[in-house]
Scaffold this motif. Structure first.
Motif, PDB file in Angstrom:
ATOM      1  N   ASP A 140       1.834  -1.470  -2.677  1.00 18.87           N
ATOM      2  CA  ASP A 140       1.969  -0.033  -2.935  1.00 18.87           C
ATOM      3  C   ASP A 140       0.738   0.541  -3.626  1.00 18.87           C
ATOM      4  OD1 ASP A 140       4.438   0.189  -1.741  1.00 18.87           O
ATOM      5  OD2 ASP A 140       5.553  -0.141  -3.605  1.00 18.87           O
TER       6      ASP A 140
ATOM      7  N   LYS B 287      -1.938   0.930  -0.999  1.00 20.81           N
ATOM      8  CA  LYS B 287      -1.632   2.083  -0.155  1.00 20.81           C
ATOM      9  C   LYS B 287      -1.975   3.390  -0.856  1.00 20.81           C
ATOM     10  CE  LYS B 287       2.134   0.084   2.560  1.00 20.81           C
ATOM     11  NZ  LYS B 287       3.590   0.150   2.832  1.00 20.81           N
TER      12      LYS B 287
ATOM     13  N   SER C  30      -4.866   6.074   0.234  1.00 22.91           N
ATOM     14  CA  SER C  30      -4.453   7.456   0.463  1.00 22.91           C
ATOM     15  C   SER C  30      -5.288   8.430  -0.367  1.00 22.91           C
ATOM     16  CB  SER C  30      -2.972   7.608   0.126  1.00 22.91           C
ATOM     17  OG  SER C  30      -2.553   8.928   0.315  1.00 22.91           O
TER      18      SER C  30
END
Length: 60
Positions: A4, A7, A11
């Motif tokens: 996470d 990610k 992003s």
């Protein structure tokens, strides 16, 4: 790092313009994202930081 965290980091870098993203797969079902570094963004950051350092030096 957790998945996470990776990610979220990708992003954020994408939103900030440091990473360019594309889907260049021939098979439309393949949702693999392809990344490359936007060469202009780190250079902009470098010059922006140099300007700030020069401004601080003059004001000291």
């Amino acid at each position: 790092m957790s998945i996470d965290t990776v990610k979220r980091t990708f992003s954020k870098l994408e939103k900030m313009g440091y990473l360019l993203v594309g889907n260049i797969n021939k098979d439309l079902r393949d949702k693999t994202k392809w990344y490359t570094i936007n060469d202009e963004k780190p250079e902009e950051l470098y010059f922006e930081m140099r300007k700030k350092v020069k401004t601080r030096t003059r004001n000291s």
